[in-house]
Design a protein around this motif. Structure first.
Motif, PDB file in Angstrom:
ATOM      1  N   GLN A 107      55.628 -56.140  26.335  1.00 53.26           N
ATOM      2  CA  GLN A 107      54.985 -56.159  27.343  1.00 53.26           C
ATOM      3  C   GLN A 107      53.571 -56.634  27.653  1.00 53.26           C
ATOM      4  O   GLN A 107      52.619 -56.018  28.285  1.00 53.26           O
ATOM      5  N   ILE A 108      53.351 -57.570  27.130  1.00 53.95           N
ATOM      6  CA  ILE A 108      52.019 -58.055  26.995  1.00 53.95           C
ATOM      7  C   ILE A 108      51.518 -58.405  28.346  1.00 53.95           C
ATOM      8  O   ILE A 108      50.008 -58.096  28.714  1.00 53.95           O
ATOM      9  N   GLY A 109      52.143 -58.875  29.306  1.00 52.79           N
ATOM     10  CA  GLY A 109      51.708 -59.221  30.669  1.00 52.79           C
ATOM     11  C   GLY A 109      51.332 -58.147  31.385  1.00 52.79           C
ATOM     12  O   GLY A 109      50.097 -58.114  31.976  1.00 52.79           O
ATOM     13  N   LYS A 110      52.171 -56.843  31.322  1.00 56.68           N
ATOM     14  CA  LYS A 110      51.791 -55.782  31.983  1.00 56.68           C
ATOM     15  C   LYS A 110      50.501 -55.125  31.368  1.00 56.68           C
ATOM     16  O   LYS A 110      49.765 -54.728  32.159  1.00 56.68           O
ATOM     17  N   ARG A 111      50.492 -55.115  30.132  1.00 58.90           N
ATOM     18  CA  ARG A 111      49.265 -54.520  29.169  1.00 58.90           C
ATOM     19  C   ARG A 111      48.085 -55.456  29.895  1.00 58.90           C
ATOM     20  O   ARG A 111      46.872 -54.741  30.140  1.00 58.90           O
TER      21      ARG A 111
ATOM     22  N   PHE B  13      50.723 -42.386  34.770  1.00 61.78           N
ATOM     23  CA  PHE B  13      49.543 -42.731  33.701  1.00 61.78           C
ATOM     24  C   PHE B  13      49.320 -44.322  33.797  1.00 61.78           C
ATOM     25  O   PHE B  13      47.972 -44.586  33.702  1.00 61.78           O
ATOM     26  N   GLU B  14      49.894 -45.233  34.271  1.00 61.07           N
ATOM     27  CA  GLU B  14      49.839 -46.768  34.598  1.00 61.07           C
ATOM     28  C   GLU B  14      48.681 -46.709  35.637  1.00 61.07           C
ATOM     29  O   GLU B  14      47.404 -47.125  35.399  1.00 61.07           O
ATOM     30  N   PHE B  18      45.193 -45.993  34.186  1.00 63.92           N
ATOM     31  CA  PHE B  18      45.049 -47.105  33.493  1.00 63.92           C
ATOM     32  C   PHE B  18      45.414 -47.204  32.004  1.00 63.92           C
ATOM     33  O   PHE B  18      44.718 -47.825  31.018  1.00 63.92           O
ATOM     34  N   MET B  19      46.395 -46.615  31.744  1.00 61.06           N
ATOM     35  CA  MET B  19      47.073 -46.348  30.159  1.00 61.06           C
ATOM     36  C   MET B  19      48.581 -47.177  30.540  1.00 61.06           C
ATOM     37  O   MET B  19      48.942 -46.946  31.295  1.00 61.06           O
ATOM     38  N   PHE B  20      48.982 -47.209  28.999  1.00 60.91           N
ATOM     39  CA  PHE B  20      50.298 -47.998  28.761  1.00 60.91           C
ATOM     40  C   PHE B  20      51.078 -47.097  28.095  1.00 60.91           C
ATOM     41  O   PHE B  20      51.088 -46.939  26.824  1.00 60.91           O
ATOM     42  N   ALA B  63      40.225 -39.146  31.543  1.00 61.50           N
ATOM     43  CA  ALA B  63      39.066 -38.822  32.532  1.00 61.50           C
ATOM     44  C   ALA B  63      38.156 -39.812  32.742  1.00 61.50           C
ATOM     45  O   ALA B  63      37.814 -40.130  34.055  1.00 61.50           O
ATOM     46  N   SER B  64      37.672 -40.419  31.925  1.00 67.61           N
ATOM     47  CA  SER B  64      36.811 -41.491  32.088  1.00 67.61           C
ATOM     48  C   SER B  64      37.539 -42.791  32.730  1.00 67.61           C
ATOM     49  O   SER B  64      36.773 -43.298  33.544  1.00 67.61           O
ATOM     50  N   ASN B  65      38.825 -43.110  32.200  1.00 60.77           N
ATOM     51  CA  ASN B  65      39.597 -44.153  33.160  1.00 60.77           C
ATOM     52  C   ASN B  65      39.525 -43.707  34.260  1.00 60.77           C
ATOM     53  O   ASN B  65      39.177 -44.594  35.306  1.00 60.77           O
ATOM     54  N   MET B  66      40.162 -42.464  34.666  1.00 61.91           N
ATOM     55  CA  MET B  66      40.604 -42.154  36.096  1.00 61.91           C
ATOM     56  C   MET B  66      39.346 -42.172  37.011  1.00 61.91           C
ATOM     57  O   MET B  66      39.195 -42.739  38.097  1.00 61.91           O
ATOM     58  N   LEU B  67      38.181 -41.555  36.499  1.00 61.13           N
ATOM     59  CA  LEU B  67      36.930 -41.528  37.181  1.00 61.13           C
ATOM     60  C   LEU B  67      36.217 -42.794  37.254  1.00 61.13           C
ATOM     61  O   LEU B  67      35.208 -42.988  37.902  1.00 61.13           O
ATOM     62  N   GLY B  68      36.497 -43.628  36.207  1.00 59.76           N
ATOM     63  CA  GLY B  68      35.693 -44.865  36.149  1.00 59.76           C
ATOM     64  C   GLY B  68      34.173 -44.715  35.859  1.00 59.76           C
ATOM     65  O   GLY B  68      33.320 -45.347  36.242  1.00 59.76           O
TER      66      GLY B  68
END
Lengths: 160, 141, 138
Positions: A107-111, B13-14, B18-20, B63-68
């Motif tokens: 899922q490179i595009g999504k990442r 989470f996404e 901003f996580m996968f 936390a750092s991602n969410m709050l930027g």
């Protein structure tokens, strides 16, 4: 003049008669920025989300990765006279070209898109408009005279 | 039910972190000593609680991602971050399970001691999140 | 004209996400007030001029729906533009809320979605970003 941007490449322009264009964005991201006051614009064609997977490649070509390429794009525009607070950012690509999205293991595009959104959020930039995901390839162009961004998908043109 | 839990957790989470995240195999369990848990109690068509358990290591990154923001990350805001994640996952998962018309009332998230983590949840979503782990456990009374 | 904003959410993290989004959205933001629940929000509305409220639904002490009802009943506040920012996914509840003349944003949200809702409800044109503090890569 038409300026073609290849994969893991970018171009900046200050000329009103330039059109920046990149072809065949699949899972890659095309990102345009445009300052309508300074009339400075740029387009980058990025392949992968994070440079940490291959620091040697990132050092050789930072434009390959979202986390190293996007800062290069902004900095090059600043040098040409653009101001961050005026810059309009648009995004296209990030598709999954597998027949079925569930079988697209990486899922490179999504990442790519998640990584971009994280980087922009941390740097206080919001996206003006975007067209990402799905399973088709996109061509993206930026008209330097107007700042208009056009997408071409399956031979059909739309304004982003 | 499990699918709804996965979908709500992955989306949250996404979008918020901003996580996968990707689904994880059951045999690869979270070390409860190195993790933190919050619980969100709910009432509605059915009542119970949803528990979010995540590795300590990923909490400051989340936390750092969410709050930027990489600064100002005290313990209080770290708890608040995981609490809000749990709240959003729970709020999205419940109507997906019970039906779009159902209204649930969610209580404020509470930190949960390890010893208070009861067995046999109704559903679990196990995730790998960027080299760390997160579990979402749903208990129905 | 700058907008004074009230953010009502029991999560400090969410209040800070909403505040940051507004500050980088291109809106001219004046004072930002934060409240942890509906009761605190009503106190702040009594003491301060607010142009826009962003309101969560599930909160202790006084929930968002009660707060919105109280605002709409008060002649001084009844016209206040309100954006509900909530995890609420029940269609029945969302319809019930929209009937109170509010915009609705579903958590989790992309910051761009919140920006669009705020532009829509305030009728303000798109502007330029103004937030300039922090550690930047670019």
């Amino acid at each position: 003049m038409k300026q073609v941007i290849g994969i893991a490449d970018m171009k900046i322009s200050t000329k009103a008669d330039d059109v920046l264009i990149t072809y065949a964005l699949g899972s890659c991201l095309g990102i345009t920025v445009y300052d309508p006051v300074a009339r400075v614009g740029g387009l980058i064609h990025i392949m992968l989300p994070v440079s940490t997977v291959n620091p040697a490649k990132a050092a050789a070509n930072p434009l390959m990765f979202v986390d190293t390429g996007v800062p290069e794009l902004f900095k090059a525009c600043y040098k040409a006279g653009a101001k961050k607070e005026r810059m309009v950012l648009k995004v296209a690509g990030g598709a999954s070209l597998q027949k079925n999205e569930d079988t697209d293991q990486f899922q490179i595009g999504k990442r790519n898109f998640i990584m971009l959104r994280k980087l922009l959020w941390k740097n206080n930039v919001l996206i003006k408009s975007f067209d990402v995901g799905e399973n088709f390839s996109r061509t993206m162009s930026l008209d330097m005279a107007t700042g208009e961004v056009v997408l071409k998908i399956n031979n059909k043109e739309t304004i982003l | 039910m499990e699918q709804a839990l996965y979908q709500a957790a992955i989306l949250t989470f996404e979008e918020l972190g901003f996580m996968f995240p990707v689904e994880r195999l059951p045999e690869n369990d979270i070390e409860t000593d190195d993790s933190v848990r919050v619980s969100v109690k709910f009432n509605g068509k059915f009542s119970g609680q949803m528990v979010l358990q995540i590795d300590n290591a990923i909490l400051p990154i989340l936390a750092s991602n969410m709050l930027g923001d990489d600064e100002h990350l005290g313990d209080e805001i770290l708890f608040d971050v995981i609490g809000e994640l749990a709240n959003v996952i729970c709020g999205n998962a419940l109507p997906a399970i019970a039906g779009k018309q159902e209204i649930f009332h969610l209580e404020a998230p509470q930190l949960l001691e390890k010893s208070n983590l009861t067995k046999n949840p109704a559903a679990i979503a196990r995730l790998d999140v960027e080299e760390s782990k997160a579990d979402v456990l749903l208990y129905i009374n | 004209m700058s907008l004074n904003v009230l953010i009502v959410d029991d999560s400090a993290a969410m209040r800070s996400i909403i505040q940051k989004t507004l500050q980088i959205s291109g809106l001219e933001i004046g004072n930002v007030y934060q409240a942890k629940n509906g009761e605190e929000a009503l106190e702040m509305l009594e003491e301060n001029w607010v142009d826009l409220a962003l309101v969560d639904i599930n909160m202790p002490v006084m929930d968002g729906e009660t707060l919105i009802n109280r605002i709409r009943e008060n002649p001084d506040l009844s016209e206040l533009p309100i954006v509900v920012v909530s995890t609420e996914s029940s269609e029945a509840r969302i319809i019930q809320l929209r009937a109170k003349d509010v915009e609705f944003i579903h958590k989790p949200f992309a910051p761009e979605i919140l920006r669009e809702a705020v532009f829509q409800i305030t009728g303000v044109e798109h502007g330029t970003s103004t937030l300039s503090s922090g550690n930047f890569d670019f």
